[in-house]
Design a protein around this motif. Structure first.
Motif, PDB file in Angstrom:
ATOM      1  N   THR A   1      43.064  40.510  46.992  1.00  0.00           N
ATOM      2  CA  THR A   1      41.706  40.116  46.598  1.00  0.00           C
ATOM      3  C   THR A   1      41.697  39.327  45.295  1.00  0.00           C
ATOM      4  N   LEU A   2      42.449  39.767  44.315  1.00  0.00           N
ATOM      5  CA  LEU A   2      42.488  39.034  43.052  1.00  0.00           C
ATOM      6  C   LEU A   2      43.183  37.688  43.234  1.00  0.00           C
ATOM      7  N   GLY A   3      44.237  37.671  44.042  1.00  0.00           N
ATOM      8  CA  GLY A   3      44.910  36.409  44.347  1.00  0.00           C
ATOM      9  C   GLY A   3      43.969  35.432  45.033  1.00  0.00           C
ATOM     10  N   ALA A   4      43.143  35.947  45.947  1.00  0.00           N
ATOM     11  CA  ALA A   4      42.168  35.100  46.651  1.00  0.00           C
ATOM     12  C   ALA A   4      41.142  34.540  45.675  1.00  0.00           C
ATOM     13  N   ALA A   5      40.690  35.370  44.744  1.00  0.00           N
ATOM     14  CA  ALA A   5      39.706  34.919  43.757  1.00  0.00           C
ATOM     15  C   ALA A   5      40.270  33.799  42.902  1.00  0.00           C
ATOM     16  N   VAL A   6      41.467  33.988  42.396  1.00  0.00           N
ATOM     17  CA  VAL A   6      42.088  32.984  41.530  1.00  0.00           C
ATOM     18  C   VAL A   6      42.379  31.705  42.316  1.00  0.00           C
ATOM     19  N   SER A   7      42.852  31.846  43.545  1.00  0.00           N
ATOM     20  CA  SER A   7      43.113  30.661  44.373  1.00  0.00           C
ATOM     21  C   SER A   7      41.837  29.881  44.661  1.00  0.00           C
ATOM     22  N   ALA A   8      40.705  30.577  44.706  1.00  0.00           N
ATOM     23  CA  ALA A   8      39.410  29.918  44.950  1.00  0.00           C
ATOM     24  C   ALA A   8      38.835  29.297  43.678  1.00  0.00           C
ATOM     25  N   GLY A   9      39.495  29.502  42.547  1.00  0.00           N
ATOM     26  CA  GLY A   9      39.052  28.873  41.308  1.00  0.00           C
ATOM     27  C   GLY A   9      38.402  29.810  40.304  1.00  0.00           C
ATOM     28  N   ALA A  10      38.431  31.108  40.555  1.00  0.00           N
ATOM     29  CA  ALA A  10      37.833  32.064  39.619  1.00  0.00           C
ATOM     30  C   ALA A  10      38.825  32.438  38.525  1.00  0.00           C
ATOM     31  N   ASN A  11      38.301  33.076  37.490  1.00  0.00           N
ATOM     32  CA  ASN A  11      39.138  33.609  36.432  1.00  0.00           C
ATOM     33  C   ASN A  11      39.566  35.022  36.817  1.00  0.00           C
ATOM     34  N   VAL A  12      40.556  35.555  36.128  1.00  0.00           N
ATOM     35  CA  VAL A  12      41.081  36.875  36.440  1.00  0.00           C
ATOM     36  C   VAL A  12      40.087  37.983  36.116  1.00  0.00           C
ATOM     37  N   SER A  13      39.250  37.755  35.123  1.00  0.00           N
ATOM     38  CA  SER A  13      38.342  38.795  34.679  1.00  0.00           C
ATOM     39  C   SER A  13      37.100  38.163  34.069  1.00  0.00           C
ATOM     40  N   HIS A  14      36.100  38.990  33.869  1.00  0.00           N
ATOM     41  CA  HIS A  14      34.916  38.543  33.159  1.00  0.00           C
ATOM     42  C   HIS A  14      34.702  39.408  31.925  1.00  0.00           C
ATOM     43  N   HIS A  15      34.382  40.690  32.120  1.00  0.00           N
ATOM     44  CA  HIS A  15      34.082  41.546  30.968  1.00  0.00           C
ATOM     45  C   HIS A  15      34.868  42.853  30.953  1.00  0.00           C
ATOM     46  N   HIS A  16      35.606  43.168  31.994  1.00  0.00           N
ATOM     47  CA  HIS A  16      36.398  44.397  31.996  1.00  0.00           C
ATOM     48  C   HIS A  16      37.753  44.220  31.341  1.00  0.00           C
ATOM     49  N   GLY A  17      38.150  42.997  31.132  1.00  0.00           N
ATOM     50  CA  GLY A  17      39.437  42.753  30.506  1.00  0.00           C
ATOM     51  C   GLY A  17      40.573  42.737  31.518  1.00  0.00           C
ATOM     52  N   ILE A  18      41.786  42.666  30.997  1.00  0.00           N
ATOM     53  CA  ILE A  18      42.978  42.565  31.834  1.00  0.00           C
ATOM     54  C   ILE A  18      43.791  43.834  31.642  1.00  0.00           C
ATOM     55  N   GLY A  19      44.154  44.450  32.732  1.00  0.00           N
ATOM     56  CA  GLY A  19      45.005  45.634  32.685  1.00  0.00           C
ATOM     57  C   GLY A  19      46.190  45.429  33.604  1.00  0.00           C
ATOM     58  N   LYS A  20      46.854  46.509  33.935  1.00  0.00           N
ATOM     59  CA  LYS A  20      48.072  46.417  34.738  1.00  0.00           C
ATOM     60  C   LYS A  20      47.831  45.854  36.133  1.00  0.00           C
ATOM     61  N   LEU A  21      46.654  46.067  36.705  1.00  0.00           N
ATOM     62  CA  LEU A  21      46.388  45.533  38.040  1.00  0.00           C
ATOM     63  C   LEU A  21      46.141  44.029  38.025  1.00  0.00           C
ATOM     64  N   LYS A  22      45.612  43.508  36.938  1.00  0.00           N
ATOM     65  CA  LYS A  22      45.278  42.084  36.874  1.00  0.00           C
ATOM     66  C   LYS A  22      46.367  41.251  36.205  1.00  0.00           C
ATOM     67  N   ALA A  23      47.226  41.865  35.433  1.00  0.00           N
ATOM     68  CA  ALA A  23      48.242  41.128  34.680  1.00  0.00           C
ATOM     69  C   ALA A  23      49.159  40.273  35.545  1.00  0.00           C
TER      70      ALA A  23
END
Length: 198
Positions: free
Chosen positions: A118-140
């Motif tokens: 899901t995160l890979g799909a978001a980034v491939s579609a042009g989104a950023n990794v996060s908005h306000h929750h920050g980056i943790g081990k799942l998003k890194a």
């Protein structure tokens, strides 16, 4: 406030141009009164065999629909149910806040696959990794896809303020080997002591 009335009138005019109809305040007030009602149900869901989770991303307006569709497709392919809403809106885009529900039997492997897809799909579609929750081990792991050359800047700043790698280790960037780190010399600037009045 006058600005709110001006913005509301503009939004209603734009909505009307696209065939929307103003249904009044009732739905919004209903949501507002019950907006936290689901927050305390996570443990009950898990006892019932359902694992809920959330993921938020940020993107520009032209990326909103492609991002939503890509994340929805990826989640459904992983066997998860998915909901989405906007948590923050701006002139140039917004944050899509996704809620997933999957069987607990998906296990850790299935859970990590869901996040990866899901995160890979978001980034491939042009989104950023996060908005306000920050980056943790799942998003890194996908952070490098959106950082580009900024990663070098981050690494240099991090080395300068945290040469021993003790702040939030192993989260945003892999910890370098001690042998490699030992060879690096990071310039430091010692500030003179500041006299303070008692």
């Amino acid at each position: 406030a006058p600005i709110v009335a001006i913005e509301l009138a503009r939004v209603l005019n734009i909505a009307k141009e696209y065939g929307a109809e103003d249904l009044g305040q009732e739905a919004g007030e209903h949501w507002y009164e019950r907006r936290y009602a689901i927050s305390y149900k996570q443990s009950n869901a898990m006892r019932a065999g359902v694992l809920p989770d959330t993921m938020e991303i940020g993107c520009t307006w032209e990326k909103i629909i492609p991002t939503y569709k890509a994340v929805r497709k990826a989640a459904l392919e992983c066997g998860a149910s998915i909901l989405a809403h906007f948590s923050h809106l701006y002139l140039d885009g917004g944050s899509i806040y996704f809620t997933f529900a999957m069987p607990v039997t998906i296990g850790e492997e299935g859970y990590l696959k869901l996040w990866d897809k899901t995160l890979g799909a978001a980034v491939s579609a042009g989104a950023n990794v996060s908005h306000h929750h920050g980056i943790g081990k799942l998003k890194a792991p996908v952070l490098h896809k959106v950082w580009g050359g900024s990663r070098k800047i981050y690494n240099e700043v991090r080395r300068g303020i945290d040469p021993d790698g003790i702040l939030n280790p192993k989260v945003l960037v892999p910890i370098e080997s001690q042998a490699h780190r030992a060879k690096q010399v990071f310039p430091t600037r010692v500030l003179p002591p500041v006299e303070m009045e008692a």
